[in-house]
Scaffold this motif. Sequence first.
Motif, PDB file in Angstrom:
ATOM      1  N   LEU A  20       0.835  -1.203   0.000  1.00 48.48           N
ATOM      2  CA  LEU A  20       0.000   0.000   0.000  1.00 48.48           C
ATOM      3  C   LEU A  20       0.871   1.255   0.000  1.00 48.48           C
ATOM      4  O   LEU A  20       0.566   2.234  -0.701  1.00 48.48           O
ATOM      5  CB  LEU A  20      -0.931  -0.019   1.220  1.00 48.48           C
ATOM      6  CG  LEU A  20      -2.253   0.689   1.118  1.00 48.48           C
ATOM      7  CD1 LEU A  20      -3.050   0.261  -0.099  1.00 48.48           C
ATOM      8  CD2 LEU A  20      -3.064   0.445   2.381  1.00 48.48           C
ATOM      9  N   VAL A  21       1.970   1.239   0.720  1.00 47.35           N
ATOM     10  CA  VAL A  21       2.901   2.370   0.735  1.00 47.35           C
ATOM     11  C   VAL A  21       3.524   2.556  -0.651  1.00 47.35           C
ATOM     12  O   VAL A  21       3.619   3.681  -1.161  1.00 47.35           O
ATOM     13  CB  VAL A  21       3.993   2.179   1.810  1.00 47.35           C
ATOM     14  CG1 VAL A  21       5.104   3.209   1.664  1.00 47.35           C
ATOM     15  CG2 VAL A  21       3.385   2.241   3.204  1.00 47.35           C
ATOM     16  N   VAL A  22       3.944   1.464  -1.283  1.00 48.78           N
ATOM     17  CA  VAL A  22       4.526   1.539  -2.628  1.00 48.78           C
ATOM     18  C   VAL A  22       3.498   2.087  -3.616  1.00 48.78           C
ATOM     19  O   VAL A  22       3.823   2.933  -4.459  1.00 48.78           O
ATOM     20  CB  VAL A  22       5.056   0.163  -3.085  1.00 48.78           C
ATOM     21  CG1 VAL A  22       5.399   0.162  -4.568  1.00 48.78           C
ATOM     22  CG2 VAL A  22       6.267  -0.242  -2.257  1.00 48.78           C
ATOM     23  N   ASP A  35      -6.683   1.825 -10.591  1.00 49.06           N
ATOM     24  CA  ASP A  35      -7.739   1.621  -9.594  1.00 49.06           C
ATOM     25  C   ASP A  35      -7.754   0.193  -9.055  1.00 49.06           C
ATOM     26  O   ASP A  35      -8.015  -0.029  -7.871  1.00 49.06           O
ATOM     27  CB  ASP A  35      -9.110   1.965 -10.190  1.00 49.06           C
ATOM     28  CG  ASP A  35      -9.283   3.453 -10.416  1.00 49.06           C
ATOM     29  OD1 ASP A  35      -8.525   4.245  -9.816  1.00 49.06           O
ATOM     30  OD2 ASP A  35     -10.179   3.827 -11.205  1.00 49.06           O
ATOM     31  N   ALA A  36      -7.477  -0.772  -9.923  1.00 46.22           N
ATOM     32  CA  ALA A  36      -7.464  -2.173  -9.484  1.00 46.22           C
ATOM     33  C   ALA A  36      -6.391  -2.419  -8.427  1.00 46.22           C
ATOM     34  O   ALA A  36      -6.599  -3.191  -7.489  1.00 46.22           O
ATOM     35  CB  ALA A  36      -7.232  -3.089 -10.689  1.00 46.22           C
ATOM     36  N   VAL A  37      -5.260  -1.748  -8.547  1.00 49.37           N
ATOM     37  CA  VAL A  37      -4.191  -1.883  -7.557  1.00 49.37           C
ATOM     38  C   VAL A  37      -4.661  -1.348  -6.211  1.00 49.37           C
ATOM     39  O   VAL A  37      -4.459  -1.992  -5.175  1.00 49.37           O
ATOM     40  CB  VAL A  37      -2.910  -1.157  -8.026  1.00 49.37           C
ATOM     41  CG1 VAL A  37      -1.888  -1.067  -6.903  1.00 49.37           C
ATOM     42  CG2 VAL A  37      -2.312  -1.846  -9.243  1.00 49.37           C
ATOM     43  N   ARG A  40      -7.312  -3.829  -4.732  1.00 51.74           N
ATOM     44  CA  ARG A  40      -6.707  -5.090  -4.309  1.00 51.74           C
ATOM     45  C   ARG A  40      -5.808  -4.887  -3.087  1.00 51.74           C
ATOM     46  O   ARG A  40      -5.864  -5.670  -2.136  1.00 51.74           O
ATOM     47  CB  ARG A  40      -5.913  -5.710  -5.459  1.00 51.74           C
ATOM     48  CG  ARG A  40      -5.269  -7.019  -5.116  1.00 51.74           C
ATOM     49  CD  ARG A  40      -6.304  -8.072  -4.819  1.00 51.74           C
ATOM     50  NE  ARG A  40      -5.669  -9.243  -4.235  1.00 51.74           N
ATOM     51  CZ  ARG A  40      -6.291 -10.167  -3.562  1.00 51.74           C
ATOM     52  NH1 ARG A  40      -7.589 -10.092  -3.394  1.00 51.74           N
ATOM     53  NH2 ARG A  40      -5.650 -11.189  -3.068  1.00 51.74           N
ATOM     54  N   ALA A  41      -4.982  -3.859  -3.100  1.00 52.12           N
ATOM     55  CA  ALA A  41      -4.071  -3.619  -1.979  1.00 52.12           C
ATOM     56  C   ALA A  41      -4.839  -3.365  -0.686  1.00 52.12           C
ATOM     57  O   ALA A  41      -4.451  -3.851   0.378  1.00 52.12           O
ATOM     58  CB  ALA A  41      -3.146  -2.452  -2.296  1.00 52.12           C
ATOM     59  N   THR A  42      -5.936  -2.649  -0.782  1.00 51.10           N
ATOM     60  CA  THR A  42      -6.758  -2.377   0.395  1.00 51.10           C
ATOM     61  C   THR A  42      -7.409  -3.656   0.919  1.00 51.10           C
ATOM     62  O   THR A  42      -7.428  -3.902   2.136  1.00 51.10           O
ATOM     63  CB  THR A  42      -7.828  -1.325   0.067  1.00 51.10           C
ATOM     64  OG1 THR A  42      -7.177  -0.154  -0.437  1.00 51.10           O
ATOM     65  CG2 THR A  42      -8.653  -0.967   1.276  1.00 51.10           C
ATOM     66  N   GLU A  91       4.169  -9.352  -5.926  1.00 53.33           N
ATOM     67  CA  GLU A  91       3.865  -9.190  -4.507  1.00 53.33           C
ATOM     68  C   GLU A  91       2.785 -10.168  -4.081  1.00 53.33           C
ATOM     69  O   GLU A  91       2.849 -10.761  -3.000  1.00 53.33           O
ATOM     70  CB  GLU A  91       3.422  -7.741  -4.234  1.00 53.33           C
ATOM     71  CG  GLU A  91       3.074  -7.456  -2.789  1.00 53.33           C
ATOM     72  CD  GLU A  91       1.619  -7.726  -2.439  1.00 53.33           C
ATOM     73  OE1 GLU A  91       1.319  -7.802  -1.241  1.00 53.33           O
ATOM     74  OE2 GLU A  91       0.775  -7.860  -3.341  1.00 53.33           O
ATOM     75  N   GLN A  92       1.795 -10.367  -4.928  1.00 57.02           N
ATOM     76  CA  GLN A  92       0.726 -11.306  -4.616  1.00 57.02           C
ATOM     77  C   GLN A  92       1.237 -12.746  -4.555  1.00 57.02           C
ATOM     78  O   GLN A  92       0.784 -13.538  -3.724  1.00 57.02           O
ATOM     79  CB  GLN A  92      -0.405 -11.187  -5.638  1.00 57.02           C
ATOM     80  CG  GLN A  92      -1.229  -9.931  -5.485  1.00 57.02           C
ATOM     81  CD  GLN A  92      -2.046  -9.962  -4.220  1.00 57.02           C
ATOM     82  OE1 GLN A  92      -3.098 -10.596  -4.158  1.00 57.02           O
ATOM     83  NE2 GLN A  92      -1.579  -9.291  -3.183  1.00 57.02           N
TER      84      GLN A  92
END
Length: 129
Positions: A20-22, A35-37, A40-42, A91-92
């Motif tokens: 989320l920071v990245v 937006d998808a990032v 998903r990150a949230t 990352e996933q």
Amino acid sequence: MTRTPRLLIAAYLLLSLATLVVAYLLRHHPDLVNDAVWVRATIVVGSAAVCNWLAARGDVKRLRIIAIVMTVAIAVIVSVPLPFPLWLKLEQIACGLLLIGVVLTLRGRQAAKGGAHDVGLGRVPERRQ
């Protein structure tokens, strides 16, 4: 009591927060953060927080369910060509490996102990009758 599941789940939370920071730092690069990032990150940070809470409570059953569901979701995200950028997919994959470790560790402890009790996550909630 072993700490392996707790450590894996803590690593999952830290990696999710770092993602989320990245995403925030790369927010001005629409090819890297869309937006998808953000969505998903949230979601991943939320699931990691819930997993940590369940581990602290010793709620093995729900922890395993969430870890399995998130692992399946990760497999789908990694396999679809769009809309996720490569860095998020990598990352996933790392998150998925951590969650697979959680699931395997909990399953192994349950089989060795003969059930869901005392699997190294702390106290087991009492059953109401």
